[in-house]
Design an enzyme around this catalytic site. Sequence first.
Site, PDB file in Angstrom:
ATOM      1  N   HIS A 203     151.834   8.185   6.905  1.00  0.00           N
ATOM      2  CA  HIS A 203     151.258   8.480   5.587  1.00  0.00           C
ATOM      3  C   HIS A 203     151.155  10.029   5.364  1.00  0.00           C
ATOM      4  O   HIS A 203     151.039  10.260   4.402  1.00  0.00           O
ATOM      5  CB  HIS A 203     150.421   7.459   5.474  1.00  0.00           C
ATOM      6  CG  HIS A 203     150.019   7.431   3.574  1.00  0.00           C
ATOM      7  ND1 HIS A 203     150.932   6.733   2.788  1.00  0.00           N
ATOM      8  CD2 HIS A 203     148.787   7.858   3.080  1.00  0.00           C
ATOM      9  CE1 HIS A 203     150.231   6.914   1.759  1.00  0.00           C
ATOM     10  NE2 HIS A 203     149.098   7.700   1.820  1.00  0.00           N
TER      11      HIS A 203
ATOM     12  N   SER B 185     150.801   8.708  -4.793  1.00  0.00           N
ATOM     13  CA  SER B 185     150.255   9.322  -3.704  1.00  0.00           C
ATOM     14  C   SER B 185     150.427  10.659  -3.605  1.00  0.00           C
ATOM     15  O   SER B 185     151.652  11.244  -3.714  1.00  0.00           O
ATOM     16  CB  SER B 185     150.669   8.615  -2.349  1.00  0.00           C
ATOM     17  OG  SER B 185     150.403   7.446  -2.408  1.00  0.00           O
TER      18      SER B 185
ATOM     19  N   TYR C 244     149.695  -4.412  -1.835  1.00  0.00           N
ATOM     20  CA  TYR C 244     149.521  -4.425  -0.381  1.00  0.00           C
ATOM     21  C   TYR C 244     148.021  -4.465  -0.059  1.00  0.00           C
ATOM     22  O   TYR C 244     147.531  -4.909   1.263  1.00  0.00           O
ATOM     23  CB  TYR C 244     150.024  -3.414   0.224  1.00  0.00           C
ATOM     24  CG  TYR C 244     149.960  -2.005   0.251  1.00  0.00           C
ATOM     25  CD1 TYR C 244     148.733  -1.594   0.588  1.00  0.00           C
ATOM     26  CD2 TYR C 244     150.773  -1.337  -0.410  1.00  0.00           C
ATOM     27  CE1 TYR C 244     148.533  -0.106   0.446  1.00  0.00           C
ATOM     28  CE2 TYR C 244     150.366   0.179  -0.680  1.00  0.00           C
ATOM     29  CZ  TYR C 244     149.229   0.572  -0.394  1.00  0.00           C
ATOM     30  OH  TYR C 244     148.945   1.852  -0.319  1.00  0.00           O
ATOM     31  N   GLU C 245     147.175  -3.896  -1.184  1.00  0.00           N
ATOM     32  CA  GLU C 245     145.719  -3.856  -0.843  1.00  0.00           C
ATOM     33  C   GLU C 245     144.989  -5.259  -1.037  1.00  0.00           C
ATOM     34  O   GLU C 245     143.895  -5.381  -0.763  1.00  0.00           O
ATOM     35  CB  GLU C 245     145.120  -2.693  -1.944  1.00  0.00           C
ATOM     36  CG  GLU C 245     145.584  -1.359  -1.660  1.00  0.00           C
ATOM     37  CD  GLU C 245     144.833  -0.317  -2.736  1.00  0.00           C
ATOM     38  OE1 GLU C 245     143.848  -0.171  -2.485  1.00  0.00           O
ATOM     39  OE2 GLU C 245     145.612  -0.291  -3.443  1.00  0.00           O
TER      40      GLU C 245
ATOM     41  N   HIS D 289     144.414   8.663  -3.160  1.00  0.00           N
ATOM     42  CA  HIS D 289     144.224   8.353  -4.497  1.00  0.00           C
ATOM     43  C   HIS D 289     142.788   8.608  -4.869  1.00  0.00           C
ATOM     44  O   HIS D 289     141.929   8.243  -4.046  1.00  0.00           O
ATOM     45  CB  HIS D 289     144.478   6.901  -4.672  1.00  0.00           C
ATOM     46  CG  HIS D 289     145.927   6.606  -4.700  1.00  0.00           C
ATOM     47  ND1 HIS D 289     146.970   6.136  -6.058  1.00  0.00           N
ATOM     48  CD2 HIS D 289     146.661   6.486  -3.755  1.00  0.00           C
ATOM     49  CE1 HIS D 289     148.075   6.033  -5.598  1.00  0.00           C
ATOM     50  NE2 HIS D 289     148.094   6.233  -4.036  1.00  0.00           N
TER      51      HIS D 289
ATOM     52  N   ALA E 219     155.399   8.457  -4.690  1.00  0.00           N
ATOM     53  CA  ALA E 219     155.722   8.887  -3.431  1.00  0.00           C
ATOM     54  C   ALA E 219     156.425   7.913  -2.784  1.00  0.00           C
ATOM     55  O   ALA E 219     156.036   6.580  -2.474  1.00  0.00           O
ATOM     56  CB  ALA E 219     154.839   9.586  -2.663  1.00  0.00           C
TER      57      ALA E 219
ATOM     58  N   HIS F  67     147.546  -1.125  -5.592  1.00  0.00           N
ATOM     59  CA  HIS F  67     148.706  -1.730  -4.856  1.00  0.00           C
ATOM     60  C   HIS F  67     148.477  -3.187  -4.558  1.00  0.00           C
ATOM     61  O   HIS F  67     147.588  -3.623  -4.126  1.00  0.00           O
ATOM     62  CB  HIS F  67     149.053  -1.077  -3.541  1.00  0.00           C
ATOM     63  CG  HIS F  67     149.350   0.555  -3.810  1.00  0.00           C
ATOM     64  ND1 HIS F  67     147.952   1.556  -4.087  1.00  0.00           N
ATOM     65  CD2 HIS F  67     150.354   1.422  -4.004  1.00  0.00           C
ATOM     66  CE1 HIS F  67     148.510   2.745  -4.201  1.00  0.00           C
ATOM     67  NE2 HIS F  67     149.816   2.691  -4.081  1.00  0.00           N
TER      68      HIS F  67
ATOM     69  N   ASN G  32     160.203  11.306   2.284  1.00  0.00           N
ATOM     70  CA  ASN G  32     160.540  11.239   3.666  1.00  0.00           C
ATOM     71  C   ASN G  32     162.148  10.210   3.317  1.00  0.00           C
ATOM     72  O   ASN G  32     162.197   9.638   2.455  1.00  0.00           O
ATOM     73  CB  ASN G  32     159.740  10.470   4.427  1.00  0.00           C
ATOM     74  CG  ASN G  32     159.312   8.772   3.976  1.00  0.00           C
ATOM     75  OD1 ASN G  32     158.304   8.744   3.242  1.00  0.00           O
ATOM     76  ND2 ASN G  32     160.026   7.890   4.378  1.00  0.00           N
TER      77      ASN G  32
ATOM     78  N   MET H 274     156.227   1.089  -2.498  1.00  0.00           N
ATOM     79  CA  MET H 274     155.462   0.039  -2.636  1.00  0.00           C
ATOM     80  C   MET H 274     154.759  -0.182  -4.046  1.00  0.00           C
ATOM     81  O   MET H 274     153.483  -0.748  -4.043  1.00  0.00           O
ATOM     82  CB  MET H 274     154.386   0.074  -1.430  1.00  0.00           C
ATOM     83  CG  MET H 274     155.044   0.242  -0.027  1.00  0.00           C
ATOM     84  SD  MET H 274     153.748   0.352   1.299  1.00  0.00           S
ATOM     85  CE  MET H 274     154.806   0.729   2.589  1.00  0.00           C
ATOM     86  N   SER H 275     155.048   0.169  -4.921  1.00  0.00           N
ATOM     87  CA  SER H 275     154.333   0.419  -6.385  1.00  0.00           C
ATOM     88  C   SER H 275     155.448   0.533  -7.405  1.00  0.00           C
ATOM     89  O   SER H 275     156.663   0.179  -7.442  1.00  0.00           O
ATOM     90  CB  SER H 275     153.541   1.609  -6.512  1.00  0.00           C
ATOM     91  OG  SER H 275     154.199   2.842  -6.397  1.00  0.00           O
TER      92      SER H 275
END
Length: 272
Positions: free
Chosen positions: A247, A30, A85-86, A61, A113, A83, A235, A211-212
Amino acid sequence: MHNIQDILETRDFIMNKTDDRPVIGLILGSGLGTLADEIKNPVKIPYSEIPHFAKSEAIGHANELVIGELNGKIVAAMKGRFHYYEGFTLDEVTFPVRVMKALGIENVIITNACGAVNTSFSPGDLMIITDHINLVGTNPLMGPNNDELGTRFPDLSQVYNKELRNIATTVASEQNIPLQHGVYAWWSGPAYETPAEIRMIRTLGADAVGMSTVPEAIVATHGNMKVLGISCLTNMACGILDQPLNHDEVIEVASKVKTKFVGLIKGVLEKI
């Protein structure tokens, strides 16, 4: 498990689009896709055109494969990733790594990120991944194994190649880029972690959470590829600063450090 015919069909489709033969794979997280804009004489292939590729909807993306020259090396750069989560299967998430291997790529640089769990880290820091913790409770290698792609029970003691990590550390030192080193925890998302979960993740020994990256790194290792993992810490993770996460902040901080990030990757490419 990935179908070899699908992998070869995708490889052939890509090879027919360009005379360049990539030697290094890049997976850009990201806000980090700007690195692909530095590629000379690029051939850009939208994921939607590539056989057997999924289509990512993730914000930040661009969803295209870019092949061309970057700092003297021919690279295949994923400008955007898939991802878990998608709603994609882990086969879909990691399929591009199999294709990279089929294209002859032996070294892959995986970026992301993510949030800092280690309270001595700061937003905007870059972190070399030394190891990971899989907190998602599944694995991209589950299901029947194809011995042509890799062994049934791969060793994950050295997922993040020490030689590549040393090269990155040397380049960062030469470019005066402050660099952290740490353990990356994989969280499924898409919701950010709770403060209690972050305390747990820190207790388990992770320095960052995202998350990746982990599925791709596991599959690359299964395929006997060398992996360099680089996180942009955008963050402080939930509960550390007592402020909500969003995000937009992730994308904003990633774009601020892009000069350091691009410089680091280009320096690494020169030395590989």
